[in-house]
Design an enzyme around this catalytic site. Structure first.
Site, PDB file in Angstrom:
ATOM      1  N   CYS A 105       0.830  -1.209   0.000  1.00 14.19           N
ATOM      2  CA  CYS A 105       0.000   0.000   0.000  1.00 14.19           C
ATOM      3  C   CYS A 105       0.862   1.256   0.000  1.00 14.19           C
ATOM      4  CB  CYS A 105      -0.952  -0.010   1.192  1.00 14.19           C
ATOM      5  SG  CYS A 105      -0.113  -0.061   2.809  1.00 14.19           S
ATOM      6  N   HIS A 261      -1.676   1.432   7.764  1.00 14.43           N
ATOM      7  CA  HIS A 261      -1.966   1.508   6.333  1.00 14.43           C
ATOM      8  C   HIS A 261      -1.479   2.853   5.778  1.00 14.43           C
ATOM      9  CE1 HIS A 261      -3.874   0.168   2.724  1.00 14.43           C
ATOM     10  NE2 HIS A 261      -4.864   1.032   2.736  1.00 14.43           N
ATOM     11  N   ASN A 285      -7.639   5.896  -0.067  1.00 13.75           N
ATOM     12  CA  ASN A 285      -7.212   4.545   0.294  1.00 13.75           C
ATOM     13  C   ASN A 285      -6.793   3.815  -0.989  1.00 13.75           C
ATOM     14  OD1 ASN A 285      -6.976   1.858   1.066  1.00 13.75           O
ATOM     15  ND2 ASN A 285      -8.803   1.881   2.357  1.00 13.75           N
ATOM     16  N   TRP A 287      -6.617   0.864  -1.669  1.00 13.65           N
ATOM     17  CA  TRP A 287      -7.424  -0.319  -1.961  1.00 13.65           C
ATOM     18  C   TRP A 287      -8.534  -0.008  -2.970  1.00 13.65           C
ATOM     19  CZ3 TRP A 287      -8.419  -2.553   3.665  1.00 13.65           C
ATOM     20  CH2 TRP A 287      -7.217  -3.098   4.139  1.00 13.65           C
TER      21      TRP A 287
END
Length: 694
Positions: A105, A261, A285, A287
């Site tokens: 990430c 994260h 984010n 993701w």
């Protein structure tokens, strides 16, 4: 066979001076030339396969997939994955891609930030690459790695399971720039698995090669909002991180944020709400889903308290991973903000180009220049030292921060997971008028009487540490160090200054002076005794070769002084070559007497500086020996000599010391005789003639 490392270092230094390693003339990873490879593949009608990062398990690495899944991985080219593959579709956006099964990430958060800066993006991702024309399965990307830009070549075979990409993948199945960029970075790191765990600053620096500033959000500076606004208006990348949880497994908190994260900071906005000014931060984010659900989240009622213009401009109600929150909540739930720009302009918002940057590459070597932190009173002074003169300026206000100093560990290991960061930091000392007369390294006594005016409060085992601070016009000494002594590593020290500065490394260049010899009274009887001993070992022509010299030194002249078996035959042959004026491979009486006198001078120097009385010189005592001899030796040269002549124990025997100083003395004389005092030019035959015999 590559040339020796010292030759490579000289070559690299010269190449840098000529612009090699810059963004316009990058170094080539593994020597792979993109254009040459492409021309060859197209002329031969073949598809490129990268043997330096092959499409197999070694490039995936261990631990990313279960063994059962690893066995089913198939490496496919984009044409086998998507019906109409393209490098870039409809421009570049932070929403183009989502994270795959790889825990990187930190890299993808930085990649999201990169999409905001077209100029920087084009430096990293050459845009002329396409699938439609002159395609041969070959792509390349550019990254800044520890002081120089690297051009990285890859083939376009990507790891898949059941026909689907297992790492980063585009939201449009036909777009492949992000997946190919990730593969190129995995090659730089060693494997895909080596990309697991990191910080956004690492990738952002590798995308820019610029200026990095890390802000501790638990103790934010009072001008944090202004800094973020300036950064948002400059050519910067911004990322942030949440603190890890107890399980360190990226658990999702009730507020929607993910523990441990990395996120991309994608915008800042100031607006009026209920008559009050609010500062909002937009975060993404990587993701591609999973959002903050507190104040100012997508469905928060607070959006009804702002103007319709602000609401329409900022609010997007979609689970795309991007959301808004207040600056206060941002500082509460995130630990660090990383800002990385091409220039330091974002530090004060002035784009006049007045910031100056100096970069130095150095090395800590156990025993010689790895003195540890200031807790190590006797060895701290041996660390590399840099003198900096900060000049005054009428436009500078005293309270304004005018210096950003960065210390980065420089790693040379192929695999990123093998890298062990040391705890590093630096201290800065102000010099008095008396101190300014010092030439060469400041001794231990200086650091017992001077306290640092700036220092890193905590030594971090991080790739980079930095401090942003005020220095008034004066002269200073910067000392970078590891926390523990005798830890070997390379580093890059970068000084960004808003004031005019003059900087230089402070160990002192090597001077071309011979070792100072004590005044000797002519003693004819002593010379006759030496000649008598010499004749006992010489041949009928009164000459000695290497074997005879070995017996003379070990059995007679230095008997009882030698601790490790005496001089080797190779060392004695080298001595003969250095002292042999007639090039016969032997020493006559006069040549031998000169050598004997030198050996006794070096022996005396050795014992005068062996303060520990061990019969061995520690590598710190070696530095003192050169000081006592009158020769100034730079840190780099001292490190080389310690590596070449020192033992693994960190000590040097008398015989190795004599061999070292004799060679150094003779090489100085050769340079003085064959040079103009600054540089030496030799034809190849002359160079081989000198180097192969001496």
């Amino acid at each position: 066979m590559p040339p020796p490392g010292v030759c490579l270092n000289i070559m690299e230094t010269r190449q840098k001076q000529d612009g090699y390693g810059s963004i316009t003339n990058p170094d080539k990873l593994f020597g792979q030339d993109y254009q040459q490879l492409k021309t060859y593949c197209l002329s031969e009608g073949i598809m490129f396969i990268d043997n330096t990062f092959p499409p197999d398990r070694s490039s995936l690495g261990q631990g990313m997939l279960e063994p059962s899944d690893l066995a089913r991985v198939v490496w496919l080219r984009p044409a086998k994955i998507a019906p109409h593959p393209s490098f870039i579709l409809d421009g570049v956006s932070r929403f183009d891609f989502n994270q795959g099964q790889l825990g990187n990430c930190w890299f993808l958060a930085s990649l999201g930030a990169l999409t905001f800066q077209n100029h920087i993006f084009k430096q990293v991702v050459p845009l002329e690459q396409v699938f439609e024309e002159d395609y041969c399965g070959l792509f390349h990307f550019r990254f800044w790695r520890f002081g120089k830009w690297m051009d990285v070549v890859i083939d376009d075979k990507l790891p898949t399971l059941n026909g689907r990409l297992i790492c980063v993948h585009a939201k449009d199945q036909n777009e492949f720039w992000a997946a190919l960029l990730e593969k190129a970075y995995a090659k730089v790191c060693g494997s895909y698995t080596d990309m697991k765990a990191g910080t956004p600053s690492e990738a952002m620096m590798d995308f820019t090669g610029g200026v990095h500033m890390c802000v501790n959000l638990s103790k934010p500076p009072p001008d944090l909002w202004e800094l973020m606004c300036r950064a948002g208006q400059s050519n910067t990348l911004m990322g942030c991180s949440t603190p890890p949880g107890e399980k360190r497994d990226n658990s999702v908190l009730p507020n929607g944020l993910v523990e441990g994260h990395a996120y991309t900071l994608t915008g800042v906005k100031q607006m009026m709400s209920r008559g009050q000014l609010v500062h909002l931060v937009r975060v993404l984010n990587p993701w591609g889903k999973g959002e903050w659900n507190g104040d100012w989240s997508d469905r928060s009622s607070l959006w009804q308290t702002v103007s319709s213009q602000d609401r329409n401009m900022c609010l997007t109600v979609d689970n795309d991973g991007e959301f808004w929150m207040t600056l206060e909540d941002f500082c509460k739930f995130y630990t660090e903000l990383d800002i990385c720009g091409l220039t330091p302009d974002f530090l004060d918002g002035n784009s006049s180009g007045h910031w100056k940057t100096s970069m130095y590459e150095g090395r800590w070597v156990a025993g010689t220049t790895a003195g540890g932190c200031m807790n190590n009173r006797d060895s701290y002074w041996t660390n590399p030292q840099y003198r900096v003169m900060v000049c005054g300026g009428s436009s500078q206000r005293n309270e304004e921060k005018n210096m950003l100093v960065s210390l980065m560990q420089k790693h040379d290991k192929r695999n990123r997971h093998m890298v062990q960061n040391l705890h590093i930091g630096f201290s800065i000392f102000e010099l008095t008028e008396k101190d300014k007369t010092q030439r060469g390294k400041f001794p231990a006594s200086f650091f017992r009487t001077h306290a640092p005016v700036v220092k890193t409060e905590i030594f971090l085992n991080a790739r980079e540490v930095m401090e942003f601070f005020v220095l008034k016009p004066a002269e200073y000494l910067i000392v970078p160090s590891t926390f523990d002594a005798n830890e070997t590593a390379s580093f890059i020290l970068t000084i960004h200054s808003r004031a005019e500065t003059r900087c230089h490394e402070n160990s002192g260049d090597q001077t071309h002076e011979t070792v100072k010899k004590p005044k000797q009274v002519k003693n004819e009887q002593e010379d006759e005794n030496k000649k008598f001993i010499f004749r006992q070992y010489s041949d009928k022509f009164e000459e000695v070769d290497g074997e005879q010299l070995q017996r003379l030194l070990n059995e007679k002249i230095l008997k009882g002084d030698l601790k490790s078996g005496g001089f080797s035959i190779d060392a004695c042959r080298s001595m003969v070559a250095l002292m042999d004026t007639s090039i016969t491979g032997k020493l006559n009486t006069e040549e031998f007497l000169r050598l004997w006198n030198k050996v006794m001078t070096y022996k005396d120097l050795f014992y005068r500086t062996d303060v520990s009385r061990t019969g061995m010189l520690s590598l710190s005592e070696l530095r003192n020996a050169f000081t006592a001899s009158g020769m100034k030796v730079s840190d780099d040269m001292l490190n080389l000599m310690a590596l070449r002549y020192g033992a693994s124990s960190g000590h040097m025997t008398l015989e190795n010391f004599i061999s070292l100083v004799l060679r150094l003395d003779c090489m100085n004389k050769i340079f003085k005789q064959l040079s103009d005092g600054k540089a030496m030019k030799l034809h190849m035959t002359e160079w081989m003639y000198v180097s192969m015999y001496t």
